[in-house]
Design a protein around this motif. Sequence first.
Motif, mmCIF file in Angstrom:
data_model
loop_
_atom_site.group_PDB
_atom_site.id
_atom_site.type_symbol
_atom_site.label_atom_id
_atom_site.label_comp_id
_atom_site.label_asym_id
_atom_site.label_seq_id
_atom_site.Cartn_x
_atom_site.Cartn_y
_atom_site.Cartn_z
ATOM 1 N N VAL A 100 0.804 -1.215 0.000
ATOM 2 C CA VAL A 100 0.000 0.000 0.000
ATOM 3 C C VAL A 100 0.841 1.271 0.000
ATOM 4 O O VAL A 100 0.408 2.304 -0.496
ATOM 5 C CB VAL A 100 -0.973 -0.007 1.192
ATOM 6 C CG1 VAL A 100 -0.228 0.230 2.501
ATOM 7 C CG2 VAL A 100 -2.098 1.002 1.001
ATOM 8 N N GLY A 101 2.053 1.214 0.593
ATOM 9 C CA GLY A 101 2.841 2.438 0.704
ATOM 10 C C GLY A 101 4.304 2.177 1.003
ATOM 11 O O GLY A 101 4.758 1.027 1.075
ATOM 12 N N GLN A 121 0.102 7.619 -6.403
ATOM 13 C CA GLN A 121 -0.589 8.851 -6.060
ATOM 14 C C GLN A 121 -1.342 8.779 -4.742
ATOM 15 O O GLN A 121 -1.358 9.741 -3.974
ATOM 16 C CB GLN A 121 -1.575 9.208 -7.183
ATOM 17 C CG GLN A 121 -0.916 9.390 -8.547
ATOM 18 C CD GLN A 121 0.102 10.511 -8.561
ATOM 19 O OE1 GLN A 121 -0.076 11.533 -7.911
ATOM 20 N NE2 GLN A 121 1.179 10.313 -9.302
ATOM 21 N N ASP A 122 -1.978 7.645 -4.464
ATOM 22 C CA ASP A 122 -2.854 7.528 -3.305
ATOM 23 C C ASP A 122 -2.506 6.244 -2.553
ATOM 24 O O ASP A 122 -2.868 5.148 -2.980
ATOM 25 C CB ASP A 122 -4.320 7.501 -3.769
ATOM 26 C CG ASP A 122 -5.316 7.428 -2.607
ATOM 27 O OD1 ASP A 122 -4.880 7.301 -1.449
ATOM 28 O OD2 ASP A 122 -6.530 7.485 -2.867
ATOM 29 N N GLY A 127 -6.547 3.829 -3.552
ATOM 30 C CA GLY A 127 -5.494 4.091 -4.521
ATOM 31 C C GLY A 127 -5.000 2.828 -5.198
ATOM 32 O O GLY A 127 -4.684 2.831 -6.398
ATOM 33 N N MET A 128 -4.932 1.742 -4.439
ATOM 34 C CA MET A 128 -4.508 0.475 -5.046
ATOM 35 C C MET A 128 -5.486 0.055 -6.129
ATOM 36 O O MET A 128 -5.081 -0.325 -7.233
ATOM 37 C CB MET A 128 -4.398 -0.612 -3.966
ATOM 38 C CG MET A 128 -3.310 -0.367 -2.949
ATOM 39 S SD MET A 128 -3.126 -1.704 -1.743
ATOM 40 C CE MET A 128 -2.072 -2.843 -2.665
ATOM 41 N N LEU A 129 -6.771 0.138 -5.851
ATOM 42 C CA LEU A 129 -7.770 -0.259 -6.839
ATOM 43 C C LEU A 129 -7.720 0.641 -8.075
ATOM 44 O O LEU A 129 -7.912 0.172 -9.204
ATOM 45 C CB LEU A 129 -9.169 -0.212 -6.218
ATOM 46 C CG LEU A 129 -9.455 -1.222 -5.101
ATOM 47 C CD1 LEU A 129 -10.860 -1.006 -4.555
ATOM 48 C CD2 LEU A 129 -9.297 -2.643 -5.605
ATOM 49 N N LEU A 263 -2.062 13.841 2.529
ATOM 50 C CA LEU A 263 -2.064 13.329 1.164
ATOM 51 C C LEU A 263 -1.342 11.990 1.091
ATOM 52 O O LEU A 263 -1.676 11.141 0.253
ATOM 53 C CB LEU A 263 -1.385 14.339 0.226
ATOM 54 C CG LEU A 263 -2.125 15.663 0.014
ATOM 55 C CD1 LEU A 263 -1.310 16.601 -0.862
ATOM 56 C CD2 LEU A 263 -3.499 15.414 -0.598
ATOM 57 N N PHE A 264 -0.328 11.814 1.951
ATOM 58 C CA PHE A 264 0.419 10.564 2.009
ATOM 59 C C PHE A 264 0.475 10.099 3.458
ATOM 60 O O PHE A 264 0.658 10.918 4.367
ATOM 61 C CB PHE A 264 1.837 10.741 1.455
ATOM 62 C CG PHE A 264 1.870 11.051 -0.017
ATOM 63 C CD1 PHE A 264 1.776 10.033 -0.954
ATOM 64 C CD2 PHE A 264 1.983 12.358 -0.458
ATOM 65 C CE1 PHE A 264 1.788 10.317 -2.305
ATOM 66 C CE2 PHE A 264 2.002 12.652 -1.817
ATOM 67 C CZ PHE A 264 1.902 11.621 -2.744
ATOM 68 N N PRO A 265 0.349 8.785 3.705
ATOM 69 C CA PRO A 265 0.331 8.270 5.078
ATOM 70 C C PRO A 265 1.727 8.119 5.656
ATOM 71 O O PRO A 265 2.190 7.015 5.977
ATOM 72 C CB PRO A 265 -0.364 6.910 4.907
ATOM 73 C CG PRO A 265 0.046 6.465 3.543
ATOM 74 C CD PRO A 265 0.094 7.723 2.699
ATOM 75 N N THR A 266 2.414 9.238 5.808
ATOM 76 C CA THR A 266 3.784 9.270 6.313
ATOM 77 C C THR A 266 3.875 10.360 7.381
ATOM 78 O O THR A 266 2.999 11.224 7.480
ATOM 79 C CB THR A 266 4.769 9.588 5.182
ATOM 80 O OG1 THR A 266 4.455 10.904 4.666
ATOM 81 C CG2 THR A 266 4.673 8.573 4.051
ATOM 82 N N PRO A 267 4.963 10.355 8.179
ATOM 83 C CA PRO A 267 5.134 11.450 9.135
ATOM 84 C C PRO A 267 5.086 12.827 8.478
ATOM 85 O O PRO A 267 4.388 13.730 8.953
ATOM 86 C CB PRO A 267 6.509 11.152 9.738
ATOM 87 C CG PRO A 267 6.623 9.658 9.684
ATOM 88 C CD PRO A 267 5.977 9.289 8.372
#
Length: 286
Positions: A100-101, A121-122, A127-129, A263-267
Motif C-alpha cells: 500500500v505504501g 498517487q494515493d 489508490g490500489m484499486l 495526502l500521504f500516510p507518512t510522518p
Amino acid sequence: MRADSVLAHRTALLLREPARAAETVARLTERGACAAVCQLIDFELPADTRALDASLARLLAGDFDWLVLTSVNTLRALRSRAEALNLRLMIPASTQVAVVGEATAAALRELGAPVDFMPLQDHSARGMLAEWEQLRAGEPASVLMPQADIASTTLREGFAARGWAAHIVIAYRTVPAPGNPHLALQAPAAAPELPEGSYLLAPEHLPDACSRLDAVFFTSPSTVENFLALIPAPPAHLALVAIGDSTAARLRARGLEPAATALFPTPDGLINAWEQSLRAALHPPR
C-alpha cells in the motif's frame, strides 16, 4: 528549525507506541514543534493461528499469484508465524507482491523481496484499486491478503468485482494498549529518548492534558475510536489530523470534522497537512 514554521512552539499528540512515533517526533522537532506520545492501541496475533499458518504454508508453496500487504504489521505477522514454525519466509518467484505504501515496501525489501506494485498517487486501498493495472485489466488471479481484524472491505470488494479469487485471513488484532504480552505481534521496543519539549503521556492523563495540546494525529480508524472513548468531546481548539480517507471518514461518522487529511500516510504527510491547515486559517482566502 525552519524560520517560517507556523508549527513553532505547538504540540501534537501522537497516539502510537513511542518507538513507532520516533520518526514523527523527529520531523516535528525539525519544524520547531513538540510531541506528546500516548499509546492507545496495541497489536496481537490471533489467539488461534491455524488459519494464518495454513495460509502461510500455501504462500510458501506458491499457491497464490499475488500477496497483498496493506500494512507493515501484516508482514510482521507472517514473519512471526514463520519463525514460530521454523520456516523461512521467502516469497516464491511466481508470486508477485503489492503493497500500500512506502513503509510496507521498505519492510518487504528488508526481507529481500521485490515490490511489484505500489500506488504512486494515493497510498490507500482506494489508490490500489485505482492504479493497479493488472487488476483493472480483469485477468483472473489468486490473491492472499493477510489483514487486521478491523480492516475495511474495500479491497475485498474490489477483488470480487474484478473476478479475482481473494483469500483473506486475519493476521493480527487491534486491541487497547497494553495488549497481552503472550500474543504480542512483536516484542516491545525500548522507548527512545525524546527531544526537549516532547514527552510521554499515560492514557489516564490524556483528558487533563488536552488543554495543552494543539493537534492530535490519528493514524487509523481504531485510534479515533480509542481516543474518543477517553475524550468524547474534543476541545474546539484541538486540530484533528487524519492520516487518510478512511480515518477522516471515521471522524466524520463520529460527528467531527478533520482539520486536515494527509495526502500521504507518512510522518511528513501528517505534519504537512497540519501545517497547511494552520496557514489556511492564518491567511483565509478573500
